[in-house]
Design an enzyme around this catalytic site. Sequence first.
Site, PDB file in Angstrom:
ATOM      1  N   VAL A 161       0.838  -1.199   0.000  1.00  0.00           N
ATOM      2  CA  VAL A 161       0.000   0.000   0.000  1.00  0.00           C
ATOM      3  C   VAL A 161       0.875   1.252   0.000  1.00  0.00           C
ATOM      4  O   VAL A 161       0.585   2.232  -0.690  1.00  0.00           O
ATOM      5  CB  VAL A 161      -0.966  -0.006   1.187  1.00  0.00           C
ATOM      6  CG1 VAL A 161      -1.870   1.223   1.147  1.00  0.00           C
ATOM      7  CG2 VAL A 161      -1.820  -1.271   1.179  1.00  0.00           C
ATOM      8  N   ASP A 162       1.960   1.232   0.758  1.00  0.00           N
ATOM      9  CA  ASP A 162       2.905   2.345   0.716  1.00  0.00           C
ATOM     10  C   ASP A 162       3.456   2.542  -0.692  1.00  0.00           C
ATOM     11  O   ASP A 162       3.587   3.670  -1.174  1.00  0.00           O
ATOM     12  CB  ASP A 162       4.071   2.083   1.675  1.00  0.00           C
ATOM     13  CG  ASP A 162       3.766   2.475   3.104  1.00  0.00           C
ATOM     14  OD1 ASP A 162       2.878   3.322   3.320  1.00  0.00           O
ATOM     15  OD2 ASP A 162       4.417   1.940   4.018  1.00  0.00           O
TER      16      ASP A 162
END
Length: 378
Positions: free
Chosen positions: A162-163
């Site tokens: 997600v980062d």
Amino acid sequence: MLDGIVVADFSRVLAGPLATMMLADLGATVIKIERPHAGDDTRQWGPPWTAATSAYFEAANRSKLSVELDLDVPGDLEVAANLAGSADVVVENFRAGSLDARGLGYDAVAARNPGVVYCSISGFGPDSSLPGYDFLVQAVGGLMSITGDAQEPPQKVGVALVDVLTSKDAVSGILAALLERTTSGRGQHVRVNLLSSLLGSLANQAATYLATGTSPGRLGNRHPSIAPYETVNCADGQLAVACGNDGQFRRLAEALGLPALPGDDRFRTNPARVANRAELVRELESVFGRADVDTWVGVLERAGVPAGRVGDVGSAFELAARLGLQPRVPVGDDAMDQVRHPVTYSRTPVRDYRRPPRLGEHNALVRTTYATGAPRDH
């Protein structure tokens, strides 16, 4: 491509630093603002360690300048304000309101530097105080619910995905704002958050929910809408088979010596194969189990069927190297190699890869050259 663009990077950990590293790859001068003596949190995130710091830190911070500034010390805060006041781009992922209280929020910076593109990265948007940790967003954002086998608990993805996705959204937003600035002469506030980036990346799985009102579940290595599009067992391991259309399935059946399968009503079309997946896989594995993975890779490659061994990170680098993709690049000074910038450009290739900075390595340079406080000519 971004030569002359100066980025004041107030971000830490992964999403922000990855975004600014990509801007550095493209030629921007990225100034990384770090806490004195400690630096970015990821400098202490190990093992594994490198000669200078951690592998985690080095993964997201090449080709940057590092300056130590304590934002709670008036003199250092003035330097930080001068950097933001003269930068083309500011990137930050502080807790909501933290930089505003120090006079470094968007409104204050833009009042002094109207052309600034100011990118804020948060976990759940500007109105939430929830901490934006990738693992937490994978959990509450639904990614874990569709990862792993149905018989097992939900699983996180094996990297802070997600980062990474959010970093790419941040770069897209920053570049779009810089392009718009060439006509308007004005900057703007670009906001991204991990939850929105995750939802935007769920693609067909998000569409399944929106179309049906029912959340998709975990299918392990199987695809919810395509078959065979999964791993199958061979004599010595697993093979990934990805048949995206009827023609590929026919070639697969012929290569396995099962020419009657495509004419079977259970397998004639993709929807039929999805509905009868368990029976289909049993038919396929009855043949796949007679030989090893490498044998089948060769057979299916010759037949034009997408397939490959389930490998690891090392074998992925080896494959990319064999394909001429040059997946790793040296950065000098005996630092570890880095992963090559993922985009190729026909006229302006990325050439200037430099090692990640030592903490505070560019203190004097940044203070004397970049912290003038005068807005740049945009």
